[in-house]
Design a protein around this motif. Sequence first.
Motif, PDB file in Angstrom:
ATOM      1  N   VAL A  21       0.837  -1.198   0.000  1.00 45.38           N
ATOM      2  CA  VAL A  21       0.000   0.000   0.000  1.00 45.38           C
ATOM      3  C   VAL A  21       0.871   1.246   0.000  1.00 45.38           C
ATOM      4  CG1 VAL A  21      -1.688   1.341   1.297  1.00 45.38           C
ATOM      5  CG2 VAL A  21      -1.979  -1.131   1.079  1.00 45.38           C
ATOM      6  N   GLN A  22       1.909   1.277   0.843  1.00 50.09           N
ATOM      7  CA  GLN A  22       2.783   2.447   0.896  1.00 50.09           C
ATOM      8  C   GLN A  22       3.511   2.643  -0.427  1.00 50.09           C
ATOM      9  OE1 GLN A  22       3.010   4.824   3.392  1.00 50.09           O
ATOM     10  NE2 GLN A  22       4.064   5.860   1.694  1.00 50.09           N
ATOM     11  N   SER A  23       3.917   1.537  -1.051  1.00 45.60           N
ATOM     12  CA  SER A  23       4.573   1.627  -2.355  1.00 45.60           C
ATOM     13  C   SER A  23       3.639   2.223  -3.401  1.00 45.60           C
ATOM     14  CB  SER A  23       5.042   0.239  -2.799  1.00 45.60           C
ATOM     15  OG  SER A  23       5.536   0.265  -4.125  1.00 45.60           O
ATOM     16  N   LEU A  24       2.374   1.838  -3.370  1.00 41.57           N
ATOM     17  CA  LEU A  24       1.404   2.363  -4.339  1.00 41.57           C
ATOM     18  C   LEU A  24       1.108   3.841  -4.080  1.00 41.57           C
ATOM     19  CD1 LEU A  24      -1.050  -0.667  -4.516  1.00 41.57           C
ATOM     20  CD2 LEU A  24       0.793  -0.078  -6.105  1.00 41.57           C
ATOM     21  N   ILE A  25       1.107   4.234  -2.814  1.00 39.78           N
ATOM     22  CA  ILE A  25       0.969   5.657  -2.488  1.00 39.78           C
ATOM     23  C   ILE A  25       2.130   6.438  -3.097  1.00 39.78           C
ATOM     24  CG2 ILE A  25       1.062   7.340  -0.610  1.00 39.78           C
ATOM     25  CD1 ILE A  25      -0.475   5.268   1.101  1.00 39.78           C
ATOM     26  N   ASP A  26       3.348   5.911  -2.921  1.00 39.70           N
ATOM     27  CA  ASP A  26       4.540   6.582  -3.473  1.00 39.70           C
ATOM     28  C   ASP A  26       4.476   6.640  -4.993  1.00 39.70           C
ATOM     29  OD1 ASP A  26       5.465   6.814  -0.869  1.00 39.70           O
ATOM     30  OD2 ASP A  26       6.803   5.078  -1.004  1.00 39.70           O
ATOM     31  N   ARG A  29       1.952   9.332  -6.088  1.00 37.45           N
ATOM     32  CA  ARG A  29       2.545  10.665  -5.934  1.00 37.45           C
ATOM     33  C   ARG A  29       3.525  10.954  -7.059  1.00 37.45           C
ATOM     34  NH1 ARG A  29       4.007   9.960   0.464  1.00 37.45           N
ATOM     35  NH2 ARG A  29       1.960  10.530   1.347  1.00 37.45           N
ATOM     36  N   ALA A  30       4.358   9.968  -7.402  1.00 36.01           N
ATOM     37  CA  ALA A  30       5.335  10.160  -8.468  1.00 36.01           C
ATOM     38  C   ALA A  30       4.643  10.390  -9.809  1.00 36.01           C
ATOM     39  CB  ALA A  30       6.263   8.950  -8.552  1.00 36.01           C
ATOM     40  N   ALA A  31       3.588   9.611 -10.093  1.00 39.23           N
ATOM     41  CA  ALA A  31       2.843   9.792 -11.343  1.00 39.23           C
ATOM     42  C   ALA A  31       2.224  11.185 -11.402  1.00 39.23           C
ATOM     43  CB  ALA A  31       1.764   8.719 -11.464  1.00 39.23           C
ATOM     44  N   ARG A  32       1.671  11.629 -10.286  1.00 38.82           N
ATOM     45  CA  ARG A  32       1.098  12.984 -10.212  1.00 38.82           C
ATOM     46  C   ARG A  32       2.165  14.030 -10.529  1.00 38.82           C
ATOM     47  NH1 ARG A  32       0.434  14.314  -4.280  1.00 38.82           N
ATOM     48  NH2 ARG A  32       2.685  14.580  -4.589  1.00 38.82           N
ATOM     49  N   CYS A  38      -3.892   9.615 -15.346  1.00 38.34           N
ATOM     50  CA  CYS A  38      -4.812   8.793 -14.569  1.00 38.34           C
ATOM     51  C   CYS A  38      -4.071   7.658 -13.880  1.00 38.34           C
ATOM     52  CB  CYS A  38      -5.950   8.238 -15.427  1.00 38.34           C
ATOM     53  SG  CYS A  38      -5.443   7.008 -16.642  1.00 38.34           S
ATOM     54  N   VAL A  39      -4.714   7.092 -12.878  1.00 41.23           N
ATOM     55  CA  VAL A  39      -4.222   5.917 -12.156  1.00 41.23           C
ATOM     56  C   VAL A  39      -5.368   4.915 -12.097  1.00 41.23           C
ATOM     57  CG1 VAL A  39      -3.505   5.038  -9.906  1.00 41.23           C
ATOM     58  CG2 VAL A  39      -2.499   7.144 -10.794  1.00 41.23           C
ATOM     59  N   LEU A  40      -5.071   3.655 -12.434  1.00 40.52           N
ATOM     60  CA  LEU A  40      -6.080   2.601 -12.475  1.00 40.52           C
ATOM     61  C   LEU A  40      -5.673   1.438 -11.579  1.00 40.52           C
ATOM     62  CD1 LEU A  40      -6.613   2.405 -16.348  1.00 40.52           C
ATOM     63  CD2 LEU A  40      -7.943   3.752 -14.716  1.00 40.52           C
ATOM     64  N   ALA A  64      -6.306  10.898  -2.244  1.00 39.84           N
ATOM     65  CA  ALA A  64      -5.634  11.922  -1.441  1.00 39.84           C
ATOM     66  C   ALA A  64      -4.292  12.323  -2.044  1.00 39.84           C
ATOM     67  CB  ALA A  64      -5.434  11.415  -0.012  1.00 39.84           C
ATOM     68  N   GLU A  65      -3.745  11.481  -2.921  1.00 38.49           N
ATOM     69  CA  GLU A  65      -2.422  11.738  -3.508  1.00 38.49           C
ATOM     70  C   GLU A  65      -2.499  12.115  -4.977  1.00 38.49           C
ATOM     71  OE1 GLU A  65      -0.321  11.478  -1.130  1.00 38.49           O
ATOM     72  OE2 GLU A  65      -1.528  10.264   0.231  1.00 38.49           O
ATOM     73  N   ALA A  66      -3.667  12.039  -5.588  1.00 33.26           N
ATOM     74  CA  ALA A  66      -3.774  12.051  -7.046  1.00 33.26           C
ATOM     75  C   ALA A  66      -3.705  13.436  -7.677  1.00 33.26           C
ATOM     76  CB  ALA A  66      -5.067  11.370  -7.480  1.00 33.26           C
ATOM     77  N   GLY A  67      -3.957  14.499  -6.919  1.00 36.36           N
ATOM     78  CA  GLY A  67      -3.972  15.827  -7.512  1.00 36.36           C
ATOM     79  C   GLY A  67      -5.039  15.930  -8.582  1.00 36.36           C
ATOM     80  N   THR A  68      -4.650  16.327  -9.775  1.00 31.99           N
ATOM     81  CA  THR A  68      -5.617  16.496 -10.864  1.00 31.99           C
ATOM     82  C   THR A  68      -5.815  15.229 -11.690  1.00 31.99           C
ATOM     83  OG1 THR A  68      -3.897  17.318 -12.366  1.00 31.99           O
ATOM     84  CG2 THR A  68      -5.099  18.959 -11.059  1.00 31.99           C
ATOM     85  N   MET A  69      -5.105  14.159 -11.359  1.00 35.17           N
ATOM     86  CA  MET A  69      -5.261  12.922 -12.122  1.00 35.17           C
ATOM     87  C   MET A  69      -6.640  12.306 -11.901  1.00 35.17           C
ATOM     88  SD  MET A  69      -1.656  10.818 -11.825  1.00 35.17           S
ATOM     89  CE  MET A  69      -1.816  10.545 -10.053  1.00 35.17           C
TER      90      MET A  69
END
Length: 205
Positions: A21-26, A29-32, A38-40, A64-69
């Motif tokens: 889960v923490q890795s996916l959060i990171d 954030r990096a993709a944002r 987008c994130v799927l 919470a991490e996605a910004g405008t994505m």
Amino acid sequence: MKFGLFLGTETLAGQSMVPRVQSLIDQTRAARDLGFDCVLAGQHYLSYPLQILQPTPLLGRMAAEAGTMALGTGIVLLPLQHPVDMAEQVATLDAITNGKFIFGVGLGYEKEEFAAFGLEVSDRVGRFEESLEIIKRLWTEEDVHFEGKHFTLNAKPSARPVQNPYPPVWIAANGHGAVRRAARLGDVWFANPHAKFSTLAEQMG
């Protein structure tokens, strides 16, 4: 051209899910920060020797991490869901993302998954089409009366999505018939990543 990130939600059974889960959060954030669009996240059940994070609660956290994505399911196994529950979950996620949710759906194919839900693989197309019709009607109508082979419903809908009339529906499809179904019922054809370019070119027609 737009770019998205497909989250790898699998870990080995018996391992803690917390580091993944923490890795996916990171990763989100990096993709944002890199300007992704987008994130799927996808869905499977009972995938021993793997365990898989379920997409709807996971994407609620990623919002919470996605910004405008945009965020979306890629895909939900729609024949295994109840359409009332799915309609309200997606409406909730569309509110959490302020109208940036993508509803990706597919038939599924694992016999073990259908058996675990007490369902037959042979019913998946009928359940898929009835579910999608009910969900769209719950999002757009004041009173929903539906009687089909798999579902019966008489309801006044409550939770509605932010997007009008509803979030974009991406339908996964591999075979020719499934691609025609996606064109008839969806907004986007979610193409098979393993298909040959020649097959995709034919199916685009």
